[in-house]
Design an enzyme around this catalytic site. Structure first.
Site, PDB file in Angstrom:
ATOM      1  N   PHE A 175      -5.941   6.034  -8.647  1.00  0.00           N
ATOM      2  CA  PHE A 175      -4.906   6.773  -7.921  1.00  0.00           C
ATOM      3  C   PHE A 175      -5.552   7.612  -6.811  1.00  0.00           C
ATOM      4  O   PHE A 175      -6.759   7.654  -6.648  1.00  0.00           O
ATOM      5  CB  PHE A 175      -4.101   7.638  -8.898  1.00  0.00           C
ATOM      6  CG  PHE A 175      -2.932   6.911  -9.525  1.00  0.00           C
ATOM      7  CD1 PHE A 175      -2.847   5.529  -9.526  1.00  0.00           C
ATOM      8  CD2 PHE A 175      -1.901   7.630 -10.132  1.00  0.00           C
ATOM      9  CE1 PHE A 175      -1.765   4.859 -10.107  1.00  0.00           C
ATOM     10  CE2 PHE A 175      -0.815   6.979 -10.710  1.00  0.00           C
ATOM     11  CZ  PHE A 175      -0.741   5.598 -10.696  1.00  0.00           C
ATOM     12  N   MET A 190       0.832  -1.194   0.000  1.00  0.00           N
ATOM     13  CA  MET A 190       0.000   0.000   0.000  1.00  0.00           C
ATOM     14  C   MET A 190       0.871   1.249   0.000  1.00  0.00           C
ATOM     15  O   MET A 190       2.021   1.208   0.420  1.00  0.00           O
ATOM     16  CB  MET A 190      -0.906   0.007   1.228  1.00  0.00           C
ATOM     17  CG  MET A 190      -0.177   0.059   2.541  1.00  0.00           C
ATOM     18  SD  MET A 190      -1.320  -0.127   3.917  1.00  0.00           S
ATOM     19  CE  MET A 190      -0.973   1.344   4.807  1.00  0.00           C
ATOM     20  N   ASN A 191       0.272   2.349  -0.515  1.00  0.00           N
ATOM     21  CA  ASN A 191       0.950   3.623  -0.316  1.00  0.00           C
ATOM     22  C   ASN A 191      -0.029   4.660   0.224  1.00  0.00           C
ATOM     23  O   ASN A 191      -0.599   4.429   1.298  1.00  0.00           O
ATOM     24  CB  ASN A 191       1.785   4.056  -1.529  1.00  0.00           C
ATOM     25  CG  ASN A 191       1.097   4.074  -2.861  1.00  0.00           C
ATOM     26  OD1 ASN A 191       0.693   3.038  -3.366  1.00  0.00           O
ATOM     27  ND2 ASN A 191       0.942   5.237  -3.464  1.00  0.00           N
ATOM     28  N   ASP A 192      -0.238   5.780  -0.435  1.00  0.00           N
ATOM     29  CA  ASP A 192      -0.907   6.941   0.173  1.00  0.00           C
ATOM     30  C   ASP A 192      -2.219   6.647   0.923  1.00  0.00           C
ATOM     31  O   ASP A 192      -3.043   5.870   0.433  1.00  0.00           O
ATOM     32  CB  ASP A 192      -1.321   7.958  -0.901  1.00  0.00           C
ATOM     33  CG  ASP A 192      -0.253   8.255  -1.895  1.00  0.00           C
ATOM     34  OD1 ASP A 192       0.886   7.813  -1.718  1.00  0.00           O
ATOM     35  OD2 ASP A 192      -0.564   8.941  -2.887  1.00  0.00           O
ATOM     36  N   GLU A 206       2.749  16.486  -5.256  1.00  0.00           N
ATOM     37  CA  GLU A 206       1.653  15.516  -5.187  1.00  0.00           C
ATOM     38  C   GLU A 206       0.824  15.724  -3.914  1.00  0.00           C
ATOM     39  O   GLU A 206       1.237  16.381  -2.970  1.00  0.00           O
ATOM     40  CB  GLU A 206       2.231  14.098  -5.159  1.00  0.00           C
ATOM     41  CG  GLU A 206       3.097  13.776  -6.362  1.00  0.00           C
ATOM     42  CD  GLU A 206       3.650  12.361  -6.335  1.00  0.00           C
ATOM     43  OE1 GLU A 206       3.575  11.697  -7.373  1.00  0.00           O
ATOM     44  OE2 GLU A 206       4.161  11.916  -5.298  1.00  0.00           O
ATOM     45  N   ARG A 227      -3.289  14.903 -10.952  1.00  0.00           N
ATOM     46  CA  ARG A 227      -3.863  13.861 -10.078  1.00  0.00           C
ATOM     47  C   ARG A 227      -4.057  14.348  -8.646  1.00  0.00           C
ATOM     48  O   ARG A 227      -3.768  15.472  -8.303  1.00  0.00           O
ATOM     49  CB  ARG A 227      -2.952  12.627 -10.096  1.00  0.00           C
ATOM     50  CG  ARG A 227      -1.521  12.879  -9.677  1.00  0.00           C
ATOM     51  CD  ARG A 227      -0.747  11.554  -9.655  1.00  0.00           C
ATOM     52  NE  ARG A 227       0.641  11.727  -9.299  1.00  0.00           N
ATOM     53  CZ  ARG A 227       1.643  11.854 -10.167  1.00  0.00           C
ATOM     54  NH1 ARG A 227       1.411  11.841 -11.473  1.00  0.00           N
ATOM     55  NH2 ARG A 227       2.890  11.990  -9.744  1.00  0.00           N
ATOM     56  N   ASP A 228      -4.545  13.412  -7.825  1.00  0.00           N
ATOM     57  CA  ASP A 228      -4.687  13.583  -6.375  1.00  0.00           C
ATOM     58  C   ASP A 228      -5.687  14.672  -5.991  1.00  0.00           C
ATOM     59  O   ASP A 228      -5.365  15.595  -5.226  1.00  0.00           O
ATOM     60  CB  ASP A 228      -3.314  13.859  -5.720  1.00  0.00           C
ATOM     61  CG  ASP A 228      -2.267  12.812  -6.107  1.00  0.00           C
ATOM     62  OD1 ASP A 228      -2.665  11.740  -6.581  1.00  0.00           O
ATOM     63  OD2 ASP A 228      -1.065  13.089  -5.949  1.00  0.00           O
ATOM     64  N   TRP A 263       9.535   7.434  -2.189  1.00  0.00           N
ATOM     65  CA  TRP A 263       9.612   6.862  -3.544  1.00  0.00           C
ATOM     66  C   TRP A 263      11.034   6.544  -3.978  1.00  0.00           C
ATOM     67  O   TRP A 263      11.235   5.844  -4.962  1.00  0.00           O
ATOM     68  CB  TRP A 263       8.918   7.764  -4.570  1.00  0.00           C
ATOM     69  CG  TRP A 263       7.423   7.632  -4.502  1.00  0.00           C
ATOM     70  CD1 TRP A 263       6.513   8.598  -4.193  1.00  0.00           C
ATOM     71  CD2 TRP A 263       6.651   6.446  -4.748  1.00  0.00           C
ATOM     72  NE1 TRP A 263       5.234   8.093  -4.208  1.00  0.00           N
ATOM     73  CE2 TRP A 263       5.293   6.773  -4.556  1.00  0.00           C
ATOM     74  CE3 TRP A 263       6.976   5.118  -5.083  1.00  0.00           C
ATOM     75  CZ2 TRP A 263       4.261   5.836  -4.702  1.00  0.00           C
ATOM     76  CZ3 TRP A 263       5.945   4.189  -5.236  1.00  0.00           C
ATOM     77  CH2 TRP A 263       4.617   4.555  -5.046  1.00  0.00           C
TER      78      TRP A 263
HETATM   79  C1  FRU Z   1       1.978   9.755  -4.216  1.00  0.00           C
HETATM   80  C2  FRU Z   1       1.460   9.220  -5.534  1.00  0.00           C
HETATM   81  C3  FRU Z   1       0.273  10.024  -6.015  1.00  0.00           C
HETATM   82  C4  FRU Z   1      -0.473   9.050  -6.871  1.00  0.00           C
HETATM   83  C5  FRU Z   1      -0.271   7.761  -6.117  1.00  0.00           C
HETATM   84  C6  FRU Z   1      -0.211   6.559  -7.002  1.00  0.00           C
HETATM   85  O1  FRU Z   1       2.666   8.841  -3.451  1.00  0.00           O
HETATM   86  O2  FRU Z   1       2.503   9.194  -6.475  1.00  0.00           O
HETATM   87  O3  FRU Z   1       0.628  11.213  -6.671  1.00  0.00           O
HETATM   88  O4  FRU Z   1      -1.825   9.365  -7.020  1.00  0.00           O
HETATM   89  O5  FRU Z   1       0.947   7.895  -5.410  1.00  0.00           O
HETATM   90  O6  FRU Z   1      -0.258   5.394  -6.244  1.00  0.00           O
END
Ligand code: FRU
Length: 433
Positions: free
Chosen positions: A59, A1-3, A173, A120-121, A259
């Site tokens: 995303f 998982m990330n964000d 981001e 994005r985001d 990252w």
């Molecule tokens: C930030 C990011 C966002 C993107 C998501 C993709 O960590 O790069 O900008 O939406 O992760 O998983």
């Protein structure tokens, strides 16, 4: 998982969605996972909330509750063009109040791509003074600000980015914009932005700007030549605040990774983890106004009463040091000191963070040194919050934070402190709770 995504408090339940690849350990085929909590410390995982469809993978994004009690989710649908370039658009999802059922809006994308590879985001907030919804979106190395009255039709208002400051780094981001009372009946706004690369401590990092927002434009009141960072460690990224219609204090959580190496971390379990929740406030310091981040009381109490053997615990230690002195703090039974605190000059402290060099991992950045102001009264209390392979360290009443991954040999091992220069001295002190 990330964000963390779509953070929202609804009917007294804290909901966290998150960037998630359910069938693998690499960043791929991104879904939105979902978890709920009653205390912001223990989380229960729920079924997947959003899965890729013909528009693309899912995303990062956000969630809001409307005055009618409807819940709307915003995310970026990500796909690749035939030439292999990123294509990103913003989409709307209608959800029920348990956030287990959802339907995508037939008008998607509600915000088509304006010709930017990084778009994005979407972070949506309510702006009381203009009675409009505001959406912040990544636009390369800047943030785009849009407004709407119905959450479907969005109008471009302005942008804030590298052109407004002297700092240069990677893509901006996961923006967020939080409102604070200024104490004089007015308001202050804090814009939070993740920079994917080139942050102060290497790789990804979270910066913030303090200023004004009139519903159209963000105006930075800080020094355009001096960036402010929410955390001085290597692992605090994509920070987002909870949407709370009930108007609670601003609470943020972040993804603990970077990252620079997120795709290479030498583990299968624990591959992606969230920070503790932090309540934000603004304080005046000798250097100007700064963000203060403190743990919610109930989280703090639980961590401080947990034992080291549980693997998740907190403790505080006060240091009194003369100039040039060194104290080493060892965690997890390792013979390599993972934090070394020193006092360089009368008013400067240095925290060296060492991370074991794992043979499977390049760029982990195992030796990081962080300079900070030593408090006038010459003692410094450090608070450590440990969750197996993560240490979140806070000092100076929450105005300094250092968050790092460790991947220790023995995650449930002892915490040991060496009180003086000689880091090979037999260990005397074991800290419990
Ligand atoms: C930030 C990011 C966002 C993107 C998501 C993709 O960590 O790069 O900008 O939406 O992760 O998983």
């Amino acid at each position: 998982m990330n964000d963390p995504n779509g953070l929202i408090r609804l009917d007294s339940v804290w909901h966290m969605f998150f960037q998630h690849h359910p069938d693998g350990i690499d960043h791929d085929d991104i879904h939105w996972g979902h978890a709920v909590s009653h205390d912001l410390l223990s989380w229960e995982e729920r079924p997947i909330a959003l899965a890729p469809d013909q528009m693309g993978t899912c995303f990062s994004g956000s969630a809001v509750e409307t005055p009618d009690g409807d819940v709307k989710i915003f995310y970026t649908a990500h796909s690749l063009t035939p030439e292999g370039r990123d294509h990103q658009v913003q989409c709307l999802v209608h959800a029920d109040r348990s956030l287990t059922k959802s339907a995508r809006d037939y008008r998607n994308p509600i915000l088509p791509n304006p010709g930017r590879e990084a778009f994005r985001d979407p972070k949506v907030i309510w702006h009381e003074q203009t009675s409009r919804w505001i959406m912040l979106v990544t636009l390369g190395q800047e943030i785009g600000i849009y407004s709407s009255t119905d959450l479907v039709d969005w109008r471009f208002e302005s942008r804030f980015g590298e052109a407004d400051i002297s700092y240069r780094g990677g893509v901006w981001e996961c923006p967020d914009l939080l409102r604070f009372d200024d104490g004089d009946g007015g308001e202050v706004w804090v814009l939070i932005v993740g920079v994917q690369s080139g942050a102060a401590n290497g790789g990804s990092g979270t910066m913030y700007f303090i200023g004004d927002f009139d519903g159209q434009r963000f105006e930075n009141h800080g020094d355009p030549d001096q960036m402010l960072w929410m955390d001085r460690g290597r692992d605090f990224y994509a920070a987002q605040g909870f949407f709370d219609r009930a108007g609670g204090e601003p609470v943020v959580m972040a993804w603990i990774s970077n990252w620079d190496y997120a795709r290479e971390t030498p583990t299968k379990a624990f591959r992606g983890v969230m920070s503790l929740p932090r309540i934000l406030s603004l304080v005046n310091t000798p250097k100007g106004r700064r963000l203060r981040q403190n743990l919610p009381e109930q989280v703090l109490n639980k961590l401080k009463s947990s034992s080291v053997s549980s693997g998740t615990y907190g403790f505080a230690k006060t240091f009194e040091m003369v100039e040039g002195d060194r104290t080493a703090i060892l965690l997890f039974g390792s013979e390599t000191p993972q934090f070394v605190l020193s006092r360089k000059a009368a008013a400067t402290g240095v925290i060296h963070c060492h991370r074991d060099e794992h043979p499977d991992m390049q760029n982990f950045g195992h030796d990081l040194s962080i300079e900070f102001d030593w408090p006038m009264e010459e003692t410094l209390e450090l608070q450590f919050y440990v969750d197996r392979g993560v240490v979140e360290l806070s000092a100076m009443d929450g105005t300094l934070w250092v968050t790092n991954l460790f991947y220790p040999e023995d995650p449930g091992g002892e915490v040991r402190i060496l009180p003086n220069k000689n880091t090979t001295t037999q260990l005397k002190e074991i800290v419990h709770g």
